[in-house]
Design an enzyme around this catalytic site. Structure first.
Site, PDB file in Angstrom:
ATOM      1  CB  CYS A  21      10.208   9.825 -12.749  1.00 38.72           C
ATOM      2  SG  CYS A  21       8.555   9.378 -13.279  1.00 38.72           S
ATOM      3  CG  PHE A  65      16.960   4.016  -4.350  1.00 38.26           C
ATOM      4  CD1 PHE A  65      16.861   4.684  -5.554  1.00 38.26           C
ATOM      5  CD2 PHE A  65      15.917   3.190  -3.965  1.00 38.26           C
ATOM      6  CE1 PHE A  65      15.752   4.535  -6.358  1.00 38.26           C
ATOM      7  CE2 PHE A  65      14.796   3.033  -4.765  1.00 38.26           C
ATOM      8  CZ  PHE A  65      14.711   3.704  -5.968  1.00 38.26           C
ATOM      9  CG  LEU A  66      22.627   3.126  -0.108  1.00 42.40           C
ATOM     10  CD1 LEU A  66      23.019   2.738   1.310  1.00 42.40           C
ATOM     11  CD2 LEU A  66      23.297   4.457  -0.474  1.00 42.40           C
ATOM     12  CB  ALA A 100      28.038   1.560  -7.164  1.00 48.48           C
ATOM     13  N   GLY A 101      26.335   2.015  -9.913  1.00 44.13           N
ATOM     14  CA  GLY A 101      26.081   1.560 -11.281  1.00 44.13           C
ATOM     15  C   GLY A 101      26.319   2.671 -12.280  1.00 44.13           C
ATOM     16  CG  PHE A 132       4.848   8.101  -4.172  1.00 44.39           C
ATOM     17  CD1 PHE A 132       5.879   9.031  -4.159  1.00 44.39           C
ATOM     18  CD2 PHE A 132       3.631   8.449  -3.611  1.00 44.39           C
ATOM     19  CE1 PHE A 132       5.712  10.271  -3.577  1.00 44.39           C
ATOM     20  CE2 PHE A 132       3.442   9.693  -3.026  1.00 44.39           C
ATOM     21  CZ  PHE A 132       4.488  10.612  -3.006  1.00 44.39           C
ATOM     22  CG  LEU A 133       3.092   4.035 -10.595  1.00 40.97           C
ATOM     23  CD1 LEU A 133       4.064   3.829 -11.733  1.00 40.97           C
ATOM     24  CD2 LEU A 133       1.700   3.657 -11.040  1.00 40.97           C
ATOM     25  NE  ARG A 134       8.997   0.405  -6.435  1.00 39.23           N
ATOM     26  CZ  ARG A 134       9.339  -0.619  -5.653  1.00 39.23           C
ATOM     27  NH1 ARG A 134      10.571  -0.752  -5.235  1.00 39.23           N
ATOM     28  NH2 ARG A 134       8.442  -1.527  -5.293  1.00 39.23           N
ATOM     29  CE  LYS A 155       6.658  11.374  -8.354  1.00 38.00           C
ATOM     30  NZ  LYS A 155       6.839   9.938  -8.229  1.00 38.00           N
TER      31      LYS A 155
END
Ligand code: NAD
Length: 432
Positions: A263, A252-253, A255-256, A152-154, A207
């Site tokens: 992934c 994760f909210l 906007a962009g 789960f690494l980013r 995952k």
């Protein structure tokens, strides 16, 4: 413990190096000879904060080895991680050819009981397929277990994510393999760090489900940002207000221009295919993908709306990697955005703190600036695509002076609209 890692990419290199930092002896193997030669000289194939120091220290202390010799890696390890790529293949399914090749080779060289750990992101049921392949390639029957241990690494915070994980998922039906994995991860266990042992199939789906859920949050806020724009509300305030609810959370909210990277795009598409194969509806994920696809084109539309024609206009791009703190350009929104602007005849000057080398492999027909200021000199507009920290701290008056026209199209909402307007910018952002 004696650990082997097959595949020295973003995941394999971080996993191998961090496990050596925890005191294990780790042999990392890759088919890419140049990569291995460079690693042995201390040259890393990727940029990841904190990783270089860990690699250098552990090579010096002889706990970390890099080789192209898979036999050495397999015969000298008790736990072998498969961390090869599973890119998007035909029909959007995960391409399992690298995993298959690694499993065949591992099978050939198993000389004593081993735990084979699938780190790569793979479809549900893959652990059973890998087990079969290994058995078919063994020259004599030696027992082994296959564990599903998704990562789960980013990218950009990979070292920290591995050493301070939110959770560790171990998928196995073998008591022996479970005990071995638990003792490998013991140093990472603490009150807040959950180690969850489940069956292989559930681990594999955890995952995909996690990535799909995060992508859903992103597409949700992006779709809502369109309404915020039309109703003169502020998507940043909306997200803040939503995120204060502990059932929703603030992450994760933002906007962009939508998600990209190595992934999310491929994993969402792969999960959709898996669901279709099992006759399950895919309404939510289809919409997540569609909104994400549209989002980067909406940014291009915003740029186009500023001019009668983009032909011959000089457009500066800040940020090329798919997110900050990485040089990874895989499925980066910048790729689509630059290509679309070029189609309209725009001339591109781009800057990224780290990813220019990677970008040069994709674009030879754009100019690259040496720094953010140099990049925007004489440009008709600046488009912000990746929210690198450095862009937040720049002198806005200087930006105003350097740009030929004071147009900023901010795909990541890094500045405050009111302040920018006061400074004389024509500042266009997302949902504000
Ligand atoms: P990558 O493309 O960066 O690295 C894969 C490496 O495997 C390459 O160096 C390649 O040369 C090597 N390789 C291929 N076949 C091999 C073989 N037979 N033997 C030895 N080496 C071989 O991939 P990555 O980004 O590290 O991803 C690896 C897996 O982890 C994927 O399934 C991915 O979905 C998953 N994952 C990635 C991330 C991420 O942030 N990158 C996070 C979590 C999970």
């Amino acid at each position: 413990m004696k650990v082997g890692v097959v595949g020295v990419g973003y995941v394999g290199l971080v996993v191998g190096s961090c496990l050596s930092k925890l005191g294990n002896r780790v042999i990392c193997v890759d088919i890419d000879t140049k990569k291995i030669q460079n690693l042995n000289k201390g040259i890393l194939p990727i940029y990841e904060p904190g990783l270089k120091e860990i690699v250098e220290t552990n090579i010096k202390e002889k706990r970390l080895l890099f080789t192209t010799n898979l036999k050495d890696c397999v015969t000298n390890s008790d736990i072998i991680f498969i961390a090869v790529g599973t890119p998007q293949g035909e029909d959007n399914k995960a391409d399992l050819s690298y995993v298959t090749a690694a499993a065949k080779d591992i099978g050939k060289y198993i000389n004593s009981y081993k735990v084979i750990v699938i780190k790569s992101t793979v479809p549900v049921g893959e652990s059973e397929r890998i087990k079969k392949i290994i058995m078919e390639n063994q020259t004599k029957r030696i027992p082994f277990d296959v564990v599903s241990n998704p990562e789960f690494l980013r990218e950009g915070s990979a070292v920290n994510d591995f050493l301070e994980p939110s959770r560790i998922i171990i998928g196995t039906e073998s008591e022996k393999a479970k005990e071995i994995m638990l003792s490998l991860y013991k140093p990472l266990e603490s009150k807040n760090k959950h180690i969850l042992v489940v069956d292989n199939r559930s681990a594999e789906l955890i995952k995909y489900a996690s990535n799909a859920f995060l992508a859903t949050k992103i597409s949700f806020i992006n779709e809502l940002s369109r309404l915020a724009e039309k109703t003169k509300a502020d998507i940043k305030s909306i997200a803040k207000g939503m995120g204060l609810d502990p059932r929703i959370g603030p992450k994760f909210l933002r906007a962009g221009v939508g998600y990209g990277g190595s992934c999310f795009p491929k994993d969402i598409r792969a999960l959709i295919q898996i669901m279709r194969e099992h006759d399950c509806s895919t309404h939510i994920l289809d919409a997540v993908e569609k909104v994400n696809e549209e989002q980067r084109f909406l940014l291009v539309e915003k740029v186009k709306s500023l001019f009668e024609s983009l032909n011959g206009k000089k457009i500066a791009i800040w940020g090329l990697s798919f997110k900050p703190n990485t040089d990874d350009m895989r499925e980066a929104p910048a790729i689509t955005i630059i290509k679309e602007l070029q189609k309209e005849g725009a001339l591109i000057r781009a800057f990224d703190p780290i990813a220019i080398k990677e970008a040069e492999k994709i674009f030879s027909n754009i100019e690259y600036g040496e720094n953010p200021y140099d990049t925007i000199k004489g440009c008709d507009a600046l488009v912000i695509v990746t929210e690198w920290g450095v862009f937040r701290k720049l002198d806005k008056k200087k930006i105003r002076e350097l740009l030929k026209e004071p147009n900023i199209i901010d795909g990541r909402n890094i500045y405050e609209p009111k302040e920018m307007e006061k400074l004389g910018f024509n500042y266009i952002c997302i949902g504000r």
